[in-house]
Motif scaffolding. Structure first.
Motif, PDB file in Angstrom:
ATOM      1  N   UNK A 128       0.839  -1.205   0.000  1.00  0.00           N
ATOM      2  CA  UNK A 128       0.000   0.000   0.000  1.00  0.00           C
ATOM      3  C   UNK A 128       0.874   1.255   0.000  1.00  0.00           C
ATOM      4  N   UNK A 129       1.891   1.277   0.850  1.00  0.00           N
ATOM      5  CA  UNK A 129       2.802   2.426   0.908  1.00  0.00           C
ATOM      6  C   UNK A 129       3.564   2.589  -0.400  1.00  0.00           C
ATOM      7  N   UNK A 130       3.918   1.474  -1.002  1.00  0.00           N
ATOM      8  CA  UNK A 130       4.666   1.539  -2.266  1.00  0.00           C
ATOM      9  C   UNK A 130       3.814   2.192  -3.360  1.00  0.00           C
ATOM     10  N   UNK A 131       2.549   1.830  -3.441  1.00  0.00           N
ATOM     11  CA  UNK A 131       1.654   2.446  -4.432  1.00  0.00           C
ATOM     12  C   UNK A 131       1.564   3.951  -4.210  1.00  0.00           C
ATOM     13  N   UNK A 132       1.426   4.354  -2.946  1.00  0.00           N
ATOM     14  CA  UNK A 132       1.339   5.788  -2.636  1.00  0.00           C
ATOM     15  C   UNK A 132       2.638   6.497  -3.008  1.00  0.00           C
ATOM     16  N   UNK A 133       3.778   5.871  -2.692  1.00  0.00           N
ATOM     17  CA  UNK A 133       5.076   6.488  -2.991  1.00  0.00           C
ATOM     18  C   UNK A 133       5.280   6.623  -4.494  1.00  0.00           C
ATOM     19  N   UNK A 134       4.815   5.647  -5.262  1.00  0.00           N
ATOM     20  CA  UNK A 134       4.968   5.746  -6.716  1.00  0.00           C
ATOM     21  C   UNK A 134       4.038   6.796  -7.311  1.00  0.00           C
ATOM     22  N   UNK A 135       2.910   7.022  -6.665  1.00  0.00           N
ATOM     23  CA  UNK A 135       2.068   8.134  -7.095  1.00  0.00           C
ATOM     24  C   UNK A 135       2.791   9.459  -6.916  1.00  0.00           C
ATOM     25  N   UNK A 136       3.470   9.612  -5.779  1.00  0.00           N
ATOM     26  CA  UNK A 136       4.251  10.828  -5.533  1.00  0.00           C
ATOM     27  C   UNK A 136       5.441  10.916  -6.489  1.00  0.00           C
ATOM     28  N   UNK A 137       6.053   9.770  -6.780  1.00  0.00           N
ATOM     29  CA  UNK A 137       7.190   9.743  -7.716  1.00  0.00           C
ATOM     30  C   UNK A 137       6.774  10.248  -9.094  1.00  0.00           C
ATOM     31  N   UNK A 138       5.609   9.817  -9.562  1.00  0.00           N
ATOM     32  CA  UNK A 138       5.112  10.261 -10.866  1.00  0.00           C
ATOM     33  C   UNK A 138       4.935  11.777 -10.878  1.00  0.00           C
ATOM     34  N   UNK A 139       4.397  12.315  -9.780  1.00  0.00           N
ATOM     35  CA  UNK A 139       4.233  13.776  -9.693  1.00  0.00           C
ATOM     36  C   UNK A 139       5.579  14.490  -9.764  1.00  0.00           C
ATOM     37  N   UNK A 140       6.591  13.927  -9.092  1.00  0.00           N
ATOM     38  CA  UNK A 140       7.922  14.536  -9.090  1.00  0.00           C
ATOM     39  C   UNK A 140       8.538  14.493 -10.484  1.00  0.00           C
ATOM     40  N   UNK A 141       8.526  13.314 -11.113  1.00  0.00           N
ATOM     41  CA  UNK A 141       9.216  13.158 -12.396  1.00  0.00           C
ATOM     42  C   UNK A 141       8.515  13.890 -13.538  1.00  0.00           C
ATOM     43  N   UNK A 142       7.219  14.148 -13.385  1.00  0.00           N
ATOM     44  CA  UNK A 142       6.480  14.871 -14.426  1.00  0.00           C
ATOM     45  C   UNK A 142       6.360  16.359 -14.113  1.00  0.00           C
ATOM     46  N   UNK A 143       6.935  16.787 -13.003  1.00  0.00           N
ATOM     47  CA  UNK A 143       6.753  18.172 -12.563  1.00  0.00           C
ATOM     48  C   UNK A 143       7.547  19.154 -13.429  1.00  0.00           C
ATOM     49  N   UNK A 144       7.078  20.396 -13.433  1.00  0.00           N
ATOM     50  CA  UNK A 144       7.794  21.460 -14.112  1.00  0.00           C
ATOM     51  C   UNK A 144       9.179  21.645 -13.482  1.00  0.00           C
ATOM     52  N   UNK A 145       9.262  21.442 -12.177  1.00  0.00           N
ATOM     53  CA  UNK A 145      10.540  21.608 -11.480  1.00  0.00           C
ATOM     54  C   UNK A 145      11.598  20.631 -12.037  1.00  0.00           C
ATOM     55  N   UNK A 146      11.209  19.374 -12.228  1.00  0.00           N
ATOM     56  CA  UNK A 146      12.151  18.399 -12.793  1.00  0.00           C
ATOM     57  C   UNK A 146      12.473  18.728 -14.241  1.00  0.00           C
ATOM     58  N   UNK A 147      11.456  19.092 -15.010  1.00  0.00           N
ATOM     59  CA  UNK A 147      11.676  19.461 -16.419  1.00  0.00           C
ATOM     60  C   UNK A 147      12.663  20.612 -16.523  1.00  0.00           C
ATOM     61  N   UNK A 148      12.443  21.646 -15.718  1.00  0.00           N
ATOM     62  CA  UNK A 148      13.322  22.814 -15.757  1.00  0.00           C
ATOM     63  C   UNK A 148      14.735  22.450 -15.320  1.00  0.00           C
ATOM     64  N   UNK A 149      14.828  21.633 -14.284  1.00  0.00           N
ATOM     65  CA  UNK A 149      16.147  21.234 -13.796  1.00  0.00           C
ATOM     66  C   UNK A 149      16.945  20.520 -14.883  1.00  0.00           C
ATOM     67  N   UNK A 150      16.352  19.511 -15.485  1.00  0.00           N
ATOM     68  CA  UNK A 150      17.088  18.722 -16.474  1.00  0.00           C
ATOM     69  C   UNK A 150      17.359  19.534 -17.742  1.00  0.00           C
ATOM     70  N   UNK A 151      16.395  20.357 -18.139  1.00  0.00           N
ATOM     71  CA  UNK A 151      16.603  21.191 -19.323  1.00  0.00           C
ATOM     72  C   UNK A 151      17.670  22.254 -19.107  1.00  0.00           C
ATOM     73  N   UNK A 152      17.628  22.923 -17.970  1.00  0.00           N
ATOM     74  CA  UNK A 152      18.624  23.964 -17.670  1.00  0.00           C
ATOM     75  C   UNK A 152      20.016  23.351 -17.490  1.00  0.00           C
ATOM     76  N   UNK A 153      20.063  22.172 -16.885  1.00  0.00           N
ATOM     77  CA  UNK A 153      21.336  21.481 -16.686  1.00  0.00           C
ATOM     78  C   UNK A 153      21.965  21.123 -18.032  1.00  0.00           C
ATOM     79  N   UNK A 154      21.147  20.638 -18.948  1.00  0.00           N
ATOM     80  CA  UNK A 154      21.647  20.290 -20.282  1.00  0.00           C
ATOM     81  C   UNK A 154      22.199  21.535 -20.988  1.00  0.00           C
ATOM     82  N   UNK A 155      21.505  22.651 -20.845  1.00  0.00           N
ATOM     83  CA  UNK A 155      21.966  23.894 -21.480  1.00  0.00           C
ATOM     84  C   UNK A 155      23.308  24.341 -20.902  1.00  0.00           C
TER      85      UNK A 155
END
Length: 321
Positions: A128-155
């Motif tokens: 049950x906890x694993x399902x909840x944690x993966x829901x949070x993981x999806x939010x993190x990996x799809x977030x604008x914050x992650x997108x900006x981080x990886x895009x700015x880092x590449x630049x």
């Protein structure tokens, strides 16, 4: 939705006289490719190895940021170090629960057969906890914050060698010299930390030793091996691997003990929960014994890592320039 097989290690060719910022950028671009290649698989969640490899590459990137800090603009680096630390922490709970669920059978096997079925409620809570944690993981990996981080880092990595060097004192230093200097420093620090470990050392001190060992291993893998060869460094890498395995076992036990204590309240409220909590108490005793055993096994690989042969190898291979 499907995902490609997990992408793991990188191997970047480099020459000793290459500019350090160019070498660092090449290595970090390779690590970024691994992060991006595993992100989709981590989102799908079928193979835990995707998230595992993504996090290893984040950790390796942080090591390069820390150990070769002088090749980056300091203001930008401060922000990226903070954001990479956030990404590693934000993906940690999902990874921990992947491991706890995967290790459930081996944990149960530490108990007598008559007691093993009592752990059933623990498995329900972990899943049950694993399902909840993966829901949070999806939010993190799809977030604008992650997108900006990886895009700015590449630049930044793409433009790094073209930036002014006034505030990047080690940017033009040959990578052979800079990486050798960092290997020597981290190796000496690791030995000093290892000498301070005793039976009474805190679990956090043992964990810090493990982190320092990882830093040395990453420096060797990412820079020393491409510049020298794995064969020539084998006498150093072998005991370092052995040390990391024992330290990893100790850390795994500490994490498992903390997990069992953390879920006990929720488990207790389930059907057959009280029996499960009793079994978990027995399991904690077994894990504490194994953590102590692992600590007692540190002496062998630590002694070999600091032996004359290894010290000479570090001195001769990573000599002062």
């Amino acid at each position: 939705m499907s995902a490609s097989p997990p992408k793991a290690k990188i191997r970047i060719a480099m020459a000793p006289e290459q500019r350090s910022d160019a070498a660092a950028a090449a290595v970090l671009r390779g690590l970024l490719e691994v992060i991006l290649a595993n992100r989709e698989g981590a989102l799908v969640g079928r193979d835990p190895e995707h998230l595992h490899q993504l996090r290893i590459s984040v950790r390796r990137s942080r090591t390069v940021q820390r150990q070769l800090a002088g090749v980056f603009p300091p203001l930008e680096l401060r922000g990226f170090r903070s954001e990479f630390r956030w990404l590693q922490r934000a993906t940690g709970e999902a990874r921990d629960l992947d491991v706890h669920v995967a290790d459930f059978a081996s944990l149960r096997a530490l108990l007598p057969e008559s007691v093993q079925p009592d752990l059933g409620p623990l498995r329900l809570v972990l899943e049950h906890w694993r399902l909840a944690a993966h829901g949070q993981l999806i939010s993190v990996l799809r977030s604008r914050r992650t997108e900006d981080l990886l895009g700015d880092w590449e630049m930044l990595l793409e433009s790094l060698v073209e930036l002014p060097t006034a505030d990047r004192g080690r940017a033009t230093r040959p990578i052979g010299e800079l990486s050798a200097h960092r290997v020597r420093r981290v190796y000496k620090r690791l030995l000093k930390m290892a000498e301070a470990i005793s039976d009474t050392s805190s679990a956090s001190a043992v964990h810090e030793l493990r982190k320092k060992g990882k830093e040395l291993r990453y420096l060797l893998d990412l820079f020393a091996v491409p510049l020298h060869s794995a064969d020539s460094l084998a006498p150093l890498i072998r005991p370092l691997k052995e040390l990391q395995e024992v330290l990893g076992r100790h850390q795994d036990r500490e994490v498992q003990i903390a997990m069992l204590r953390g879920v006990a309240g929720e488990v207790a409220g389930l059907t057959r929960g009280p029996q499960a909590v009793l079994a978990m108490g027995m399991l904690i005793d077994r894990l504490e014994n194994d953590a102590r055993a692992a600590r007692s096994e540190l002496a062998g690989p630590m002694a070999e890592l600091g032996a004359g042969e290894q010290r000479r190898l570090v001195r001769d291979t990573f000599a002062h320039h």
